[in-house]
Scaffold this motif. Structure first.
Motif, PDB file in Angstrom:
ATOM      1  N   ILE A 224       0.831  -1.210   0.000  1.00 38.78           N
ATOM      2  CA  ILE A 224       0.000   0.000   0.000  1.00 38.78           C
ATOM      3  C   ILE A 224       0.863   1.257   0.000  1.00 38.78           C
ATOM      4  O   ILE A 224       0.569   2.241  -0.685  1.00 38.78           O
ATOM      5  CB  ILE A 224      -0.960  -0.015   1.222  1.00 38.78           C
ATOM      6  N   GLU A 225       1.949   1.221   0.749  1.00 36.71           N
ATOM      7  CA  GLU A 225       2.824   2.398   0.810  1.00 36.71           C
ATOM      8  C   GLU A 225       3.548   2.620  -0.526  1.00 36.71           C
ATOM      9  O   GLU A 225       3.799   3.757  -0.911  1.00 36.71           O
ATOM     10  CB  GLU A 225       3.826   2.260   1.957  1.00 36.71           C
ATOM     11  N   ILE A 226       3.868   1.538  -1.224  1.00 38.34           N
ATOM     12  CA  ILE A 226       4.466   1.679  -2.564  1.00 38.34           C
ATOM     13  C   ILE A 226       3.448   2.328  -3.503  1.00 38.34           C
ATOM     14  O   ILE A 226       3.783   3.229  -4.288  1.00 38.34           O
ATOM     15  CB  ILE A 226       4.925   0.308  -3.107  1.00 38.34           C
ATOM     16  N   LEU A 227       2.198   1.900  -3.401  1.00 43.55           N
ATOM     17  CA  LEU A 227       1.155   2.484  -4.256  1.00 43.55           C
ATOM     18  C   LEU A 227       0.935   3.956  -3.911  1.00 43.55           C
ATOM     19  O   LEU A 227       0.776   4.800  -4.794  1.00 43.55           O
ATOM     20  CB  LEU A 227      -0.152   1.686  -4.109  1.00 43.55           C
ATOM     21  N   GLU A 228       0.921   4.243  -2.607  1.00 45.91           N
ATOM     22  CA  GLU A 228       0.769   5.646  -2.184  1.00 45.91           C
ATOM     23  C   GLU A 228       1.954   6.479  -2.676  1.00 45.91           C
ATOM     24  O   GLU A 228       1.772   7.616  -3.132  1.00 45.91           O
ATOM     25  CB  GLU A 228       0.674   5.739  -0.657  1.00 45.91           C
ATOM     26  N   SER A 229       3.147   5.921  -2.577  1.00 38.48           N
ATOM     27  CA  SER A 229       4.333   6.642  -3.055  1.00 38.48           C
ATOM     28  C   SER A 229       4.191   6.972  -4.538  1.00 38.48           C
ATOM     29  O   SER A 229       4.532   8.072  -4.984  1.00 38.48           O
ATOM     30  CB  SER A 229       5.600   5.806  -2.848  1.00 38.48           C
TER      31      SER A 229
ATOM     32  N   ASP B 264       6.927  11.410   2.948  1.00 37.93           N
ATOM     33  CA  ASP B 264       6.507  10.497   4.023  1.00 37.93           C
ATOM     34  C   ASP B 264       6.183   9.112   3.464  1.00 37.93           C
ATOM     35  O   ASP B 264       6.568   8.096   4.047  1.00 37.93           O
ATOM     36  CB  ASP B 264       5.278  11.050   4.746  1.00 37.93           C
ATOM     37  N   GLU B 265       5.467   9.065   2.330  1.00 44.06           N
ATOM     38  CA  GLU B 265       5.050   7.759   1.798  1.00 44.06           C
ATOM     39  C   GLU B 265       6.265   6.943   1.344  1.00 44.06           C
ATOM     40  O   GLU B 265       6.333   5.736   1.574  1.00 44.06           O
ATOM     41  CB  GLU B 265       4.068   7.912   0.630  1.00 44.06           C
ATOM     42  N   PHE B 266       7.228   7.611   0.707  1.00 47.48           N
ATOM     43  CA  PHE B 266       8.448   6.887   0.310  1.00 47.48           C
ATOM     44  C   PHE B 266       9.166   6.348   1.542  1.00 47.48           C
ATOM     45  O   PHE B 266       9.684   5.227   1.537  1.00 47.48           O
ATOM     46  CB  PHE B 266       9.370   7.786  -0.522  1.00 47.48           C
ATOM     47  N   SER B 267       9.178   7.140   2.613  1.00 51.38           N
ATOM     48  CA  SER B 267       9.866   6.672   3.830  1.00 51.38           C
ATOM     49  C   SER B 267       9.120   5.488   4.441  1.00 51.38           C
ATOM     50  O   SER B 267       9.742   4.552   4.951  1.00 51.38           O
ATOM     51  CB  SER B 267      10.009   7.821   4.839  1.00 51.38           C
ATOM     52  N   HIS B 268       7.778   5.517   4.391  1.00 53.42           N
ATOM     53  CA  HIS B 268       7.006   4.391   4.933  1.00 53.42           C
ATOM     54  C   HIS B 268       7.316   3.107   4.157  1.00 53.42           C
ATOM     55  O   HIS B 268       7.563   2.053   4.743  1.00 53.42           O
ATOM     56  CB  HIS B 268       5.498   4.674   4.847  1.00 53.42           C
ATOM     57  N   ALA B 269       7.286   3.209   2.837  1.00 50.78           N
ATOM     58  CA  ALA B 269       7.533   2.022   2.002  1.00 50.78           C
ATOM     59  C   ALA B 269       8.934   1.485   2.238  1.00 50.78           C
ATOM     60  O   ALA B 269       9.136   0.273   2.421  1.00 50.78           O
ATOM     61  CB  ALA B 269       7.330   2.372   0.520  1.00 50.78           C
TER      62      ALA B 269
ATOM     63  N   THR C 271       0.930   9.057  11.465  1.00 55.48           N
ATOM     64  CA  THR C 271       1.247  10.064  10.441  1.00 55.48           C
ATOM     65  C   THR C 271       0.200  10.054   9.326  1.00 55.48           C
ATOM     66  O   THR C 271      -0.045  11.081   8.699  1.00 55.48           O
ATOM     67  CB  THR C 271       2.653   9.875   9.825  1.00 55.48           C
ATOM     68  N   GLU C 272      -0.420   8.905   9.083  1.00 57.71           N
ATOM     69  CA  GLU C 272      -1.521   8.886   8.098  1.00 57.71           C
ATOM     70  C   GLU C 272      -2.666   9.783   8.588  1.00 57.71           C
ATOM     71  O   GLU C 272      -3.314  10.483   7.799  1.00 57.71           O
ATOM     72  CB  GLU C 272      -2.026   7.460   7.864  1.00 57.71           C
ATOM     73  N   ILE C 273      -2.900   9.740   9.904  1.00 58.14           N
ATOM     74  CA  ILE C 273      -3.933  10.604  10.481  1.00 58.14           C
ATOM     75  C   ILE C 273      -3.537  12.074  10.349  1.00 58.14           C
ATOM     76  O   ILE C 273      -4.377  12.924  10.018  1.00 58.14           O
ATOM     77  CB  ILE C 273      -4.195  10.219  11.953  1.00 58.14           C
TER      78      ILE C 273
HETATM   79 FE   LIG Z   1       1.982   6.058   4.276  1.00 56.77          FE
END
Ligand SMILES: [Fe+2]
Ligand SMILES: [Fe+2]
Length: 354
Positions: free
Chosen positions: A47-52, A89-94, A233-235
């Motif tokens: 999901i984080e890759i998709l968000e990124s 943020d999304e890249f860091s999550h993934a 952080t998503e919130i």
């Molecule tokens: Fe995320």
């Protein structure tokens, strides 16, 4: 690190076992992961890759396309910068979740075989890049706006109407468009930016619910920490975007037809102040989670993230939500099968003793 089989472990003297545990703690990685924890992390990595991928597309245009940047910044003077931060943020999550999986001896998740979708051809976009997600035909679910302003909870079956109908519309321009200040055609880029503003909030409230749905299923204290802290952080993302979305201006096209409605905004506070705040529940400034049913009907209403149930906010629900909003238009059956398997395994995870 060399893995010890069961046979090897029983042969180790007690001191050796303790030393091995100490060494594992020293790098902050203690013990193995339950299969449920691995399933949760793998789905979150995907999901984080998709968000990124989707945020990267937004970011290229937000920072590189003058007309789009100006239109985004109508929603907030910092809107384009916030897009950049959310993308980071999304890249860091993934990267973190995949890095953690790898450190624990598991395969990281890759969606590279599915990176086949075209890029925007507008200035700013990396035009030849292949993408995982599609921002050109969004049907944005804007019902979060009413949901978070209601005392009802979707986990108890409540449903909520859209605040604005955004059906099959782009979130980024596919070609260069006139500036939003253009008296005749400025509405075109502003409608795309308004759509993006609601899409940002819609995506991120989905992420907020997803992480919350996993909290009761995570097993190891470390995975609970990961789900809780990234979920937080998503919130943050959702909270920021739901505030900015409320600033999306009403729009009419060059024939005078309304293409984006006036959102319900609160009257100004009385001047001088008289101790009242005369707002309606659905006003744009009502951005904090309205207290709602929680855990069981009959308990006091509570300001909470909603939904958090597996059925409404879990992994399978999240894939369906992204699919319904058009993000995966152009992806094939193999993609949906891959994501479906990860999602079902994650939803089936249960907290279990190590
Ligand atoms: Fe995320
Ligand atoms: Fe996010």
């Amino acid at each position: 690190m060399k893995r010890l089989g069961l046979g090897g472990a029983v042969l180790l003297p007690a001191g050796g076992v303790l030393a091995a545990r100490k060494a594992a703690r020293a790098v902050g990685l203690s013990g193995g992961l339950s299969s449920g924890d691995v399933a949760i992390l793998k789905f979150l990595a995907a999901i984080e890759i998709l968000e990124s991928d989707l945020w990267q597309q937004y970011n290229e245009l937000a920072l590189g396309n003058e007309s789009y940047q100006l239109a985004l910044n109508v929603l907030d003077g910092d809107e384009a910068t916030y897009v950049n931060l959310n993308t980071r943020d999304e890249f860091s999550h993934a990267a973190f979740i995949n890095g953690y999986l790898t450190a624990k001896g598991h395969q990281p998740v890759s969606l590279e075989p599915f990176r086949n979708l075209p890029s925007s051809q507008a200035t700013g976009s990396n035009k030849s890049a292949k993408r995982l997600t599609n921002l050109m035909n969004l049907t944005v679910d804007t019902s979060f706006y009413n949901r978070y302003r209601s005392a009802l909870n979707p986990d108890f079956g409540a449903t909520f109407p859209q605040i604005v109908d955004l059906v099959n519309v782009p979130g980024i321009p596919n070609s260069d468009l006139p500036l939003p200040t253009d008296p005749t055609f400025g509405f075109m880029i502003q409608l795309i930016a308004n759509t993006a503003g609601f899409h940002f909030a819609s995506i991120e409230q989905g992420g907020a619910s997803l992480y919350q749905s996993f909290l009761p299923k995570a097993n190891s204290p470390e995975v609970i920490k990961i789900v809780g802290a990234i979920g937080g952080t998503e919130i943050q993302h959702y909270q920021t975007w739901t505030d900015k979305a409320g600033n999306a201006p009403a729009l009419t096209d060059n024939h005078g037809n309304t293409v984006f409605p006036q959102l319900p905004s609160a009257p100004a506070l009385p001047n001088p102040p008289d101790g009242t705040d005369n707002v309606a529940p659905n006003d744009t400034n009502q951005i904090f989670a309205t207290p709602c049913e929680f855990i069981a009907p009959g308990l006091p209403l509570c300001s909470v993230i909603r939904p958090i149930s597996t059925q409404q906010g879990g992994a399978v629900a999240t894939v369906a939500f992204f699919k319904n909003d058009g993000l995966f238009i152009g992806q094939g059956e193999d993609f949906f099968q891959f994501m479906g398997e990860l999602a079902e395994a994650a939803d089936a995870a249960i907290g279990e003793p190590e």
